[in-house]
Design a protein around this motif. Structure first.
Motif, PDB file in Angstrom:
ATOM      1  N   MET A 170       0.833  -1.204   0.000  1.00  0.00           N
ATOM      2  CA  MET A 170       0.000   0.000   0.000  1.00  0.00           C
ATOM      3  C   MET A 170       0.867   1.253   0.000  1.00  0.00           C
ATOM      4  O   MET A 170       0.560   2.249  -0.658  1.00  0.00           O
ATOM      5  CB  MET A 170      -0.931  -0.002   1.220  1.00  0.00           C
ATOM      6  N   GLN A 171       1.982   1.195   0.729  1.00  0.00           N
ATOM      7  CA  GLN A 171       2.908   2.330   0.753  1.00  0.00           C
ATOM      8  C   GLN A 171       3.670   2.459  -0.566  1.00  0.00           C
ATOM      9  O   GLN A 171       3.834   3.552  -1.093  1.00  0.00           O
ATOM     10  CB  GLN A 171       3.886   2.177   1.916  1.00  0.00           C
TER      11      GLN A 171
ATOM     12  N   LYS B 236      -0.791   4.486  -2.282  1.00  0.00           N
ATOM     13  CA  LYS B 236      -2.189   4.585  -1.866  1.00  0.00           C
ATOM     14  C   LYS B 236      -2.311   5.155  -0.453  1.00  0.00           C
ATOM     15  O   LYS B 236      -3.312   5.754  -0.094  1.00  0.00           O
ATOM     16  CB  LYS B 236      -2.874   3.214  -1.965  1.00  0.00           C
ATOM     17  N   ILE B 237      -1.287   4.893   0.355  1.00  0.00           N
ATOM     18  CA  ILE B 237      -1.216   5.511   1.687  1.00  0.00           C
ATOM     19  C   ILE B 237       0.196   6.047   1.877  1.00  0.00           C
ATOM     20  O   ILE B 237       1.156   5.513   1.304  1.00  0.00           O
ATOM     21  CB  ILE B 237      -1.570   4.522   2.825  1.00  0.00           C
TER      22      ILE B 237
ATOM     23  N   ALA C  84      -7.360   3.093   1.971  1.00  0.00           N
ATOM     24  CA  ALA C  84      -7.056   4.319   1.233  1.00  0.00           C
ATOM     25  C   ALA C  84      -8.289   5.180   0.970  1.00  0.00           C
ATOM     26  O   ALA C  84      -8.183   6.261   0.399  1.00  0.00           O
ATOM     27  CB  ALA C  84      -6.381   3.962  -0.090  1.00  0.00           C
TER      28      ALA C  84
END
Length: 301
Positions: free
Chosen positions: A140-141, A145-146, A243
């Motif tokens: 995700m990082q 997305k975040i 997200a």
């Protein structure tokens, strides 16, 4: 078939805990690879690539992200599942109109397992959401997305409560139900059919460790082959909702098929099948042997 009688709930819960622990310990690295490949299929070319990249980027500990919620999830799910399995068998007996001590057929046991899984879903969904988010936090990082991920169980739990409240833990509940109810029909059905095959007319309770391992592995494989696309959609909903707002089951399913193709729904199937066979073989072996040990102790009192 004494393991299923509903007057032995405490032993069933204890043996299910042991079985659930065995399931997680043997299968967690493969489960981590499954979630990563399901939610970010374009990042990995296959199982080996996923393992190599994960090890290079976050080290060996990366394979065991989400282990504590996975343990809680498996122990809670299996405890409720096997406890309710006995009750649901009695319900099936009433429906078909047979005595409460009558042995059920493999098909009837499969139906009882399917009913029981609906109850297990209620304890499974929140813990599995935390597990999946921890497992895919690095991706995700990387994908942007975040900005900053939560690296501990408590930080993920706190983030869910702050953002969505207690009901946030039930994101993906409908997907989990769609996976569990038909999946456990095939799970228990495959396990019982396999044990019937190995027993060859003898009592199933006389089976040794190898037939039990193979039967458990076969049951787990049947489950995942039947419901894998549903699980893929569930993982995406639970992870990507970090997200921002994520579409429901049908919306996510249609989006994946349209933008990535049907095969995207089968991303991560290889580690899942390896894990399913090994982990569920260990689950049922631990369950059956610990059950027998507990039953001997009960009979001696």
């Amino acid at each position: 078939h004494r393991c299923c009688s509903c007057d032995n709930l405490q032993p069933l819960t204890s043996t299910a805990c042991l079985g659930g622990t065995a399931c997680v310990v043997t299968g967690q690295p493969f489960d981590t690879a499954k979630v990563k490949m399901q939610t970010f299929p374009n990042m990995y070319k296959g199982l080996v690539d996923c393992f190599v990249k994960t090890y290079k980027q976050v080290g060996f500990r990366g394979f065991y992200k989400g282990t504590s919620p996975a343990l809680v999830a498996n122990i809670a799910e299996n405890s409720v599942l096997f406890m309710c399995y006995g009750f649901c068998q009695q319900i099936v007996r009433r429906i078909v109109g047979v005595d409460r001590k009558t042995k059920l057929s493999d098909l009837q046991n499969a139906a009882a397992g399917s009913f029981a899984s609906a109850f297990a879903t209620l304890v499974l969904c929140p813990t599995e959401l935390v597990k999946c988010r921890l497992q895919a936090m690095h991706e995700m990082q990387l994908s942007g997305k975040i900005i900053q991920g939560h690296n501990t169980v408590w930080s993920v739990v706190k983030g869910v409560i702050q953002k969505d409240g207690p009901l946030g833990f039930y994101r993906g509940l409908s997907s989990t139900l769609l996976r569990e109810v038909p999946g456990y029909f095939f799970f228990f059905g495959g396990y019982e059919l396999s044990r019937t095959f190995f027993a060859s007319g003898r009592s199933k309770d006389e089976l040794g460790p190898i037939p039990l391992l193979l039967s458990g592995g076969f049951g787990g494989s049947c489950l995942w082959i039947a419901v894998y696309p549903v699980d893929c959609v569930k993982s995406r909903i639970q992870v990507l909702s970090m997200a921002g707002k994520q579409a429901g089951f049908m919306g996510t399913f249609v989006t994946v098929v349209r933008t990535e193709g049907v095969l995207a729904l089968y991303s991560g199937l290889t580690p899942t099948m390896i894990r399913a066979f090994v982990a569920n073989g260990a689950l049922f072996l631990a369950y059956e042997y610990s059950r027998k040990l507990l039953m001997k102790q009960i009979d001696s009192y």
